[in-house]
Design an enzyme around this catalytic site. Structure first.
Site, PDB file in Angstrom:
ATOM      1  CE  LYS A 189      -4.424   1.245   0.567  1.00 36.66           C
ATOM      2  NZ  LYS A 189      -5.641   0.592   0.078  1.00 36.66           N
ATOM      3  N   GLY A 249     -23.567   4.035  -3.668  1.00 37.22           N
ATOM      4  CA  GLY A 249     -22.446   4.486  -4.496  1.00 37.22           C
ATOM      5  C   GLY A 249     -22.033   3.361  -5.422  1.00 37.22           C
ATOM      6  CG  ASN A 250     -18.149   1.485  -7.800  1.00 32.47           C
ATOM      7  OD1 ASN A 250     -17.775   0.390  -7.441  1.00 32.47           O
ATOM      8  ND2 ASN A 250     -18.110   1.866  -9.061  1.00 32.47           N
ATOM      9  CB  VAL A 251     -19.782  -1.057  -3.209  1.00 33.98           C
ATOM     10  CG1 VAL A 251     -20.023  -2.458  -2.695  1.00 33.98           C
ATOM     11  CG2 VAL A 251     -18.308  -0.822  -3.421  1.00 33.98           C
TER      12      VAL A 251
HETATM   13  P1  NAD Z   1     -18.882   5.646  -3.109  1.00 36.36           P
HETATM   14  O1  NAD Z   1     -18.234   6.912  -2.721  1.00 36.36           O
HETATM   15  O2  NAD Z   1     -19.103   5.357  -4.561  1.00 36.36           O
HETATM   16  O3  NAD Z   1     -20.323   5.531  -2.402  1.00 36.36           O
HETATM   17  C1  NAD Z   1     -20.522   5.717  -1.032  1.00 36.36           C
HETATM   18  C2  NAD Z   1     -22.019   5.830  -0.789  1.00 36.36           C
HETATM   19  O4  NAD Z   1     -22.221   5.902   0.623  1.00 36.36           O
HETATM   20  C3  NAD Z   1     -22.701   7.061  -1.396  1.00 36.36           C
HETATM   21  O5  NAD Z   1     -23.907   6.667  -1.998  1.00 36.36           O
HETATM   22  C4  NAD Z   1     -23.023   7.917  -0.165  1.00 36.36           C
HETATM   23  O6  NAD Z   1     -24.204   8.654  -0.337  1.00 36.36           O
HETATM   24  C5  NAD Z   1     -23.233   6.845   0.872  1.00 36.36           C
HETATM   25  N1  NAD Z   1     -23.156   7.352   2.231  1.00 36.36           N
HETATM   26  C6  NAD Z   1     -22.364   8.307   2.757  1.00 36.36           C
HETATM   27  N2  NAD Z   1     -22.682   8.513   4.052  1.00 36.36           N
HETATM   28  C7  NAD Z   1     -23.681   7.651   4.335  1.00 36.36           C
HETATM   29  C8  NAD Z   1     -24.448   7.392   5.481  1.00 36.36           C
HETATM   30  N3  NAD Z   1     -24.253   8.073   6.597  1.00 36.36           N
HETATM   31  N4  NAD Z   1     -25.397   6.426   5.428  1.00 36.36           N
HETATM   32  C9  NAD Z   1     -25.619   5.748   4.317  1.00 36.36           C
HETATM   33  N5  NAD Z   1     -24.945   5.965   3.171  1.00 36.36           N
HETATM   34  C10 NAD Z   1     -23.986   6.909   3.194  1.00 36.36           C
HETATM   35  O7  NAD Z   1     -18.026   4.497  -2.413  1.00 36.36           O
HETATM   36  P2  NAD Z   1     -17.866   2.988  -2.863  1.00 36.36           P
HETATM   37  O8  NAD Z   1     -16.773   2.868  -3.860  1.00 36.36           O
HETATM   38  O9  NAD Z   1     -19.210   2.430  -3.143  1.00 36.36           O
HETATM   39  O10 NAD Z   1     -17.277   2.335  -1.526  1.00 36.36           O
HETATM   40  C11 NAD Z   1     -18.098   2.048  -0.406  1.00 36.36           C
HETATM   41  C12 NAD Z   1     -17.343   1.184   0.577  1.00 36.36           C
HETATM   42  O11 NAD Z   1     -16.884  -0.003  -0.059  1.00 36.36           O
HETATM   43  C13 NAD Z   1     -16.078   1.782   1.211  1.00 36.36           C
HETATM   44  O12 NAD Z   1     -15.953   1.250   2.502  1.00 36.36           O
HETATM   45  C14 NAD Z   1     -14.978   1.262   0.334  1.00 36.36           C
HETATM   46  O13 NAD Z   1     -13.729   1.248   1.008  1.00 36.36           O
HETATM   47  C15 NAD Z   1     -15.479  -0.147   0.115  1.00 36.36           C
HETATM   48  N6  NAD Z   1     -14.892  -0.793  -1.052  1.00 36.36           N
HETATM   49  C16 NAD Z   1     -15.065  -0.279  -2.297  1.00 36.36           C
HETATM   50  C17 NAD Z   1     -14.513  -0.928  -3.392  1.00 36.36           C
HETATM   51  C18 NAD Z   1     -14.730  -0.423  -4.778  1.00 36.36           C
HETATM   52  O14 NAD Z   1     -14.259  -1.073  -5.726  1.00 36.36           O
HETATM   53  N7  NAD Z   1     -15.456   0.662  -4.992  1.00 36.36           N
HETATM   54  C19 NAD Z   1     -13.751  -2.096  -3.206  1.00 36.36           C
HETATM   55  C20 NAD Z   1     -13.606  -2.605  -1.913  1.00 36.36           C
HETATM   56  C21 NAD Z   1     -14.185  -1.933  -0.850  1.00 36.36           C
END
Ligand code: NAD
Length: 368
Positions: free
Chosen positions: A73, A180-182
């Site tokens: 990392k 969000g993305n996930v």
């Molecule tokens: P993102 O920024 O695309 O989406 C985050 C979402 O969370 C948004 O819709 C936001 O509105 C919502 N959010 C923020 N505060 C909130 C709250 N208080 N209550 C409910 N929802 C809330 O992020 P992402 O890429 O979807 O990642 C989300 C999680 O998954 C993180 O913990 C990230 O580390 C983990 N993760 C992501 C990936 C990836 O490929 N994107 C891979 C592994 C782990």
């Protein structure tokens, strides 16, 4: 000295560039299975200790995903909000020049907090090889994160867990934290597999509709109104989502959302950890003791790193989805079969450590 235990840390490279003021650290935990793979974050308060913990976690995540990668990392101490795009590029390029010697043999970078496909393209360009990192734009051979590999993997892991319990996903109710993305892709694929998503949250709150929410409707509402809570249904606080009477709960946004204050109110029978560290291990153990099947973060959300591996191999998105499906399904199944008293995290850690140990033994790094 960097030794923590038999596994690592192999290298900690702390760098400073006088010209740009860039300060950064690249931590390589263990490369027995292949080059250390892990993202690069750019945040003003990043510490060496934080990056060490993240690098170690990547060794176990990559081994559990059964990828030919070790764990690493990077952290760059800088505040991108206070920079022009050109200053940010200068910082990225300075970091690339300082750690170039370990790339890509010992370290392959990727995007993380405040670094995107744009920074990945600059980083690879400065290193002189597109193999320097993953998460690059599609036009230079990248597999973008927008394809939804992580959410897809979460849906696959959940489907396998349901089958393992002798149940049918068709009609099962689901609550998803975060859109969000996930969260969006987890919903899309679970809906395709027949599950009924009844609650979704974002930073504005939770929307709960017992008759079921539809992925296409929520995407439209989120785009038009900026929040899923504008959809038809009961509007609740964001935190209420974790206590709803659903079969499957997917924490998909923030850390520590299931804690000692609400763990006893969780009614779901499966908790699929899409986000990183949504509950501490002692909280997961409370759920496990109640018979809840917990799919740990580093197993359920490994779709992103598996996609990174496919990018390094030069594979297309169709192949990537197939590889994510095969690896997540196999690893979830092995973990569930080996878990004693529902302790899935312990079982997954034992599998991951066993794989790293085997590679170390083969390479003569670990003598019995
Ligand atoms: P993102 O920024 O695309 O989406 C985050 C979402 O969370 C948004 O819709 C936001 O509105 C919502 N959010 C923020 N505060 C909130 C709250 N208080 N209550 C409910 N929802 C809330 O992020 P992402 O890429 O979807 O990642 C989300 C999680 O998954 C993180 O913990 C990230 O580390 C983990 N993760 C992501 C990936 C990836 O490929 N994107 C891979 C592994 C782990």
């Amino acid at each position: 000295m960097n030794r923590e235990d038999e596994y690592g840390f192999e290298k900690i490279i702390e760098v400073y560039d006088q010209k740009t003021g860039m300060q950064g650290v690249c931590v390589i935990h263990n490369t027995a299975r292949g080059p250390g793979k892990g993202g690069m974050r750019m945040v003003p308060d990043v510490t060496k200790e934080e990056v060490m913990g993240l690098a170690r976690a990547m060794t176990w995540k990559n081994a559990m995903a059964d990828l030919p990668f070790g764990g690493a990392k990077s952290g760059i101490r800088a505040d991108p909000r206070k920079m022009t795009p050109l200053q940010k590029e200068d910082i990225m390029r300075a970091f690339a020049r300082k750690i170039k010697d370990v790339i890509p043999g010992e370290y392959i970078a990727g995007p993380d907090m405040n670094t995107t496909e744009k920074e990945m393209a600059q980083f690879a360009d400065e290193c002189g090889t597109m193999k320097a990192c993953t998460g690059k734009p599609a036009c230079v051979g990248g597999l973008p994160h927008e394809l939804g590999s992580t959410g897809f993997g979460v849906a696959i892991s959940t489907k396998v867990a349901v089958k393992h319990m002798g149940k049918d996903l068709n009609g099962m109710t689901v609550a998803i934290e975060g859109f969000g993305n996930v969260g969006t892709f987890a919903m899309k694929f679970l809906e395709e597999y027949g599950a009924k998503v009844v609650a979704v949250s974002d930073s504005k709150g939770t929307i709960y509709e017992k008759t079921g929410l539809k992925y296409a409707d929520l995407m439209k509402i989120k785009a038009e109104k900026g929040t899923v809570t504008a959809a038809k249904g009961e509007k609740l606080d964001a935190a209420k989502l974790f206590e709803l009477p659903v079969d499957i709960l997917i924490p998909g946004a923030r850390p520590d959302v299931i804690h000692k204050g609400n763990v006893e109110h969780v009614k779901a029978k499966i908790v699929s950890e899409a986000a990183n560290l949504p509950a501490k291990y002692e909280i997961e153990q409370v759920l496990m003791k109640k018979g809840v099947v917990v799919l740990p973060d580093f197993v359920a959300n490994a779709g992103g790193v598996i996609s990174s591996y496919c990018e390094t191999m030069g594979w297309d998105s169709k192949t990537m989805f197939k590889v994510v499906e095969d690896k997540i399904a196999t690893n979830t199944k092995i973990m569930l079969e080996q878990a004693k008293e529902h302790d899935t995290r312990k079982a997954a850690m034992e599998i991951a450590k066993g794989r790293v140990r085997e590679a170390m033994e083969m390479r003569g790094w670990w003598r019995k």
